[in-house]
Design a protein around this motif. Structure first.
Motif, PDB file in Angstrom:
ATOM      1  N   LEU A  63       5.006  -2.112   8.988  1.00  0.00           N
ATOM      2  CA  LEU A  63       5.191  -3.533   9.269  1.00  0.00           C
ATOM      3  C   LEU A  63       4.101  -4.387   8.633  1.00  0.00           C
ATOM      4  CD1 LEU A  63       6.424  -3.486  12.955  1.00  0.00           C
ATOM      5  CD2 LEU A  63       7.742  -3.953  10.892  1.00  0.00           C
ATOM      6  N   MET A  64       2.859  -3.910   8.648  1.00  0.00           N
ATOM      7  CA  MET A  64       1.775  -4.673   8.027  1.00  0.00           C
ATOM      8  C   MET A  64       2.031  -4.876   6.540  1.00  0.00           C
ATOM      9  SD  MET A  64      -1.663  -3.176   9.858  1.00  0.00           S
ATOM     10  CE  MET A  64      -2.604  -3.485   8.408  1.00  0.00           C
ATOM     11  N   ASN A  65       2.516  -3.834   5.871  1.00  0.00           N
ATOM     12  CA  ASN A  65       2.739  -3.938   4.432  1.00  0.00           C
ATOM     13  C   ASN A  65       4.055  -4.625   4.093  1.00  0.00           C
ATOM     14  OD1 ASN A  65       0.468  -2.527   3.046  1.00  0.00           O
ATOM     15  ND2 ASN A  65       1.018  -1.027   4.592  1.00  0.00           N
ATOM     16  N   TYR A  66       5.056  -4.493   4.931  1.00  0.00           N
ATOM     17  CA  TYR A  66       6.348  -5.132   4.660  1.00  0.00           C
ATOM     18  C   TYR A  66       6.286  -6.641   4.874  1.00  0.00           C
ATOM     19  CZ  TYR A  66      11.340  -6.008   4.689  1.00  0.00           C
ATOM     20  OH  TYR A  66      12.585  -6.496   4.407  1.00  0.00           O
ATOM     21  N   ILE A  67       5.656  -7.051   5.946  1.00  0.00           N
ATOM     22  CA  ILE A  67       5.588  -8.478   6.260  1.00  0.00           C
ATOM     23  C   ILE A  67       4.635  -9.205   5.311  1.00  0.00           C
ATOM     24  CG2 ILE A  67       4.863 -10.132   8.028  1.00  0.00           C
ATOM     25  CD1 ILE A  67       5.878  -8.107  10.107  1.00  0.00           C
ATOM     26  N   GLY A  68       3.549  -8.572   4.947  1.00  0.00           N
ATOM     27  CA  GLY A  68       2.546  -9.239   4.133  1.00  0.00           C
ATOM     28  C   GLY A  68       2.761  -9.163   2.637  1.00  0.00           C
ATOM     29  N   ASN A  69       3.853  -8.592   2.177  1.00  0.00           N
ATOM     30  CA  ASN A  69       4.074  -8.394   0.749  1.00  0.00           C
ATOM     31  C   ASN A  69       5.221  -9.285   0.276  1.00  0.00           C
ATOM     32  OD1 ASN A  69       4.122  -7.400  -1.808  1.00  0.00           O
ATOM     33  ND2 ASN A  69       4.496  -5.281  -1.240  1.00  0.00           N
ATOM     34  N   ASP A  70       5.016  -9.966  -0.848  1.00  0.00           N
ATOM     35  CA  ASP A  70       6.046 -10.835  -1.409  1.00  0.00           C
ATOM     36  C   ASP A  70       6.633 -10.285  -2.706  1.00  0.00           C
ATOM     37  OD1 ASP A  70       5.739 -12.670   0.640  1.00  0.00           O
ATOM     38  OD2 ASP A  70       4.152 -13.764  -0.423  1.00  0.00           O
ATOM     39  N   GLU A  71       6.289  -9.066  -3.063  1.00  0.00           N
ATOM     40  CA  GLU A  71       6.800  -8.460  -4.295  1.00  0.00           C
ATOM     41  C   GLU A  71       8.249  -8.028  -4.114  1.00  0.00           C
ATOM     42  OE1 GLU A  71       5.022  -8.293  -7.109  1.00  0.00           O
ATOM     43  OE2 GLU A  71       3.346  -9.269  -6.110  1.00  0.00           O
ATOM     44  N   ALA A  72       8.894  -7.701  -5.224  1.00  0.00           N
ATOM     45  CA  ALA A  72      10.300  -7.303  -5.179  1.00  0.00           C
ATOM     46  C   ALA A  72      10.498  -5.916  -4.572  1.00  0.00           C
ATOM     47  CB  ALA A  72      10.884  -7.334  -6.588  1.00  0.00           C
ATOM     48  N   ASP A  73       9.508  -5.052  -4.716  1.00  0.00           N
ATOM     49  CA  ASP A  73       9.628  -3.676  -4.225  1.00  0.00           C
ATOM     50  C   ASP A  73       8.840  -3.461  -2.938  1.00  0.00           C
ATOM     51  OD1 ASP A  73       7.153  -3.928  -5.358  1.00  0.00           O
ATOM     52  OD2 ASP A  73       7.168  -1.941  -6.280  1.00  0.00           O
ATOM     53  N   LYS A  74       8.913  -4.402  -2.037  1.00  0.00           N
ATOM     54  CA  LYS A  74       8.075  -4.330  -0.843  1.00  0.00           C
ATOM     55  C   LYS A  74       8.493  -3.206   0.104  1.00  0.00           C
ATOM     56  CE  LYS A  74      10.338  -8.031   1.783  1.00  0.00           C
ATOM     57  NZ  LYS A  74      10.078  -9.310   2.426  1.00  0.00           N
ATOM     58  N   VAL A  75       9.759  -2.818   0.125  1.00  0.00           N
ATOM     59  CA  VAL A  75      10.191  -1.720   1.002  1.00  0.00           C
ATOM     60  C   VAL A  75       9.610  -0.395   0.511  1.00  0.00           C
ATOM     61  CG1 VAL A  75      12.176  -0.432   1.875  1.00  0.00           C
ATOM     62  CG2 VAL A  75      12.290  -2.908   1.689  1.00  0.00           C
ATOM     63  N   GLN A  76       9.681  -0.159  -0.796  1.00  0.00           N
ATOM     64  CA  GLN A  76       9.163   1.085  -1.352  1.00  0.00           C
ATOM     65  C   GLN A  76       7.652   1.185  -1.158  1.00  0.00           C
ATOM     66  OE1 GLN A  76      11.217  -0.947  -3.054  1.00  0.00           O
ATOM     67  NE2 GLN A  76      13.054   0.277  -3.427  1.00  0.00           N
ATOM     68  N   ARG A  77       6.939   0.103  -1.399  1.00  0.00           N
ATOM     69  CA  ARG A  77       5.486   0.115  -1.215  1.00  0.00           C
ATOM     70  C   ARG A  77       5.113   0.345   0.236  1.00  0.00           C
ATOM     71  NH1 ARG A  77       2.446  -4.321  -4.966  1.00  0.00           N
ATOM     72  NH2 ARG A  77       3.549  -3.857  -6.880  1.00  0.00           N
ATOM     73  N   ALA A  78       5.812  -0.329   1.138  1.00  0.00           N
ATOM     74  CA  ALA A  78       5.513  -0.180   2.558  1.00  0.00           C
ATOM     75  C   ALA A  78       5.790   1.243   3.024  1.00  0.00           C
ATOM     76  CB  ALA A  78       6.323  -1.180   3.373  1.00  0.00           C
ATOM     77  N   LEU A  79       6.874   1.848   2.545  1.00  0.00           N
ATOM     78  CA  LEU A  79       7.178   3.233   2.914  1.00  0.00           C
ATOM     79  C   LEU A  79       6.135   4.199   2.383  1.00  0.00           C
ATOM     80  CD1 LEU A  79      11.050   3.427   2.470  1.00  0.00           C
ATOM     81  CD2 LEU A  79       9.757   3.719   4.571  1.00  0.00           C
ATOM     82  N   MET A  80       5.723   4.019   1.119  1.00  0.00           N
ATOM     83  CA  MET A  80       4.722   4.922   0.545  1.00  0.00           C
ATOM     84  C   MET A  80       3.398   4.824   1.271  1.00  0.00           C
ATOM     85  SD  MET A  80       5.262   5.053  -3.573  1.00  0.00           S
ATOM     86  CE  MET A  80       5.171   3.308  -3.850  1.00  0.00           C
ATOM     87  N   ILE A  81       2.974   3.618   1.592  1.00  0.00           N
ATOM     88  CA  ILE A  81       1.700   3.445   2.277  1.00  0.00           C
ATOM     89  C   ILE A  81       1.761   3.986   3.697  1.00  0.00           C
ATOM     90  CG2 ILE A  81       0.115   1.701   3.181  1.00  0.00           C
ATOM     91  CD1 ILE A  81       0.662   0.127   0.589  1.00  0.00           C
ATOM     92  N   ALA A  82       2.878   3.771   4.382  1.00  0.00           N
ATOM     93  CA  ALA A  82       3.009   4.270   5.748  1.00  0.00           C
ATOM     94  C   ALA A  82       3.040   5.795   5.770  1.00  0.00           C
ATOM     95  CB  ALA A  82       4.264   3.699   6.395  1.00  0.00           C
ATOM     96  N   VAL A  83       3.757   6.399   4.847  1.00  0.00           N
ATOM     97  CA  VAL A  83       3.807   7.867   4.789  1.00  0.00           C
ATOM     98  C   VAL A  83       2.446   8.436   4.427  1.00  0.00           C
ATOM     99  CG1 VAL A  83       4.781   9.809   3.490  1.00  0.00           C
ATOM    100  CG2 VAL A  83       6.268   8.011   4.341  1.00  0.00           C
ATOM    101  N   SER A  84       1.741   7.809   3.489  1.00  0.00           N
ATOM    102  CA  SER A  84       0.418   8.312   3.125  1.00  0.00           C
ATOM    103  C   SER A  84      -0.572   8.140   4.276  1.00  0.00           C
ATOM    104  CB  SER A  84      -0.095   7.629   1.865  1.00  0.00           C
ATOM    105  OG  SER A  84      -0.267   6.249   2.097  1.00  0.00           O
ATOM    106  N   GLY A  85      -0.407   7.120   5.092  1.00  0.00           N
ATOM    107  CA  GLY A  85      -1.257   6.956   6.262  1.00  0.00           C
ATOM    108  C   GLY A  85      -1.037   8.061   7.281  1.00  0.00           C
ATOM    109  N   VAL A  86       0.207   8.443   7.494  1.00  0.00           N
ATOM    110  CA  VAL A  86       0.516   9.533   8.422  1.00  0.00           C
ATOM    111  C   VAL A  86       0.018  10.862   7.868  1.00  0.00           C
ATOM    112  CG1 VAL A  86       2.411  10.814   9.502  1.00  0.00           C
ATOM    113  CG2 VAL A  86       2.447   8.334   9.482  1.00  0.00           C
ATOM    114  N   ILE A  87       0.140  11.063   6.568  1.00  0.00           N
ATOM    115  CA  ILE A  87      -0.374  12.289   5.954  1.00  0.00           C
ATOM    116  C   ILE A  87      -1.894  12.349   6.089  1.00  0.00           C
ATOM    117  CG2 ILE A  87      -0.704  13.479   3.743  1.00  0.00           C
ATOM    118  CD1 ILE A  87       2.135  12.553   3.012  1.00  0.00           C
ATOM    119  N   GLY A  88      -2.566  11.229   5.869  1.00  0.00           N
ATOM    120  CA  GLY A  88      -4.019  11.185   6.039  1.00  0.00           C
ATOM    121  C   GLY A  88      -4.436  11.466   7.472  1.00  0.00           C
ATOM    122  N   LEU A  89      -3.701  10.932   8.427  1.00  0.00           N
ATOM    123  CA  LEU A  89      -3.980  11.209   9.834  1.00  0.00           C
ATOM    124  C   LEU A  89      -3.823  12.692  10.131  1.00  0.00           C
ATOM    125  CD1 LEU A  89      -4.395  10.058  12.779  1.00  0.00           C
ATOM    126  CD2 LEU A  89      -1.917  10.052  12.912  1.00  0.00           C
TER     127      LEU A  89
END
Length: 68
Positions: free
Chosen positions: A21-47
């Motif tokens: 949600l932080m990356n999806y709401i705060g992003n105005d680029e065309a590929d905001k869903v893909q970026r938000a998914l990649m960042i969220a998945v990498s955050g869970v992997i890091g955890l």
């Protein structure tokens, strides 16, 4: 916390939702869903990797000598 237990899955889901949600709401680029998914998945992997490293030395009976 037990790795891949109930608490770990709940915290992973909360982390995923918050990061997505932080990356999806705060992003105005065309590929905001893909970026938000990649960042969220990498955050869970890091955890998960952090928990693996933390649990790795949890039951170690012989700590290193002269740790200081």
């Amino acid at each position: 916390m037990k790795l891949f237990g109930k608490h770990h899955l709940i915290i992973s889901a909360i982390t995923f939702v918050i990061l997505f949600l932080m990356n999806y709401i705060g992003n105005d680029e065309a590929d905001k869903v893909q970026r938000a998914l990649m960042i969220a998945v990498s955050g869970v992997i890091g955890l998960t990797l952090g928990l693996i490293i933390m649990n790795k030395g949890k039951n170690d009976k012989t700590p290193p000598h002269n740790f200081d």
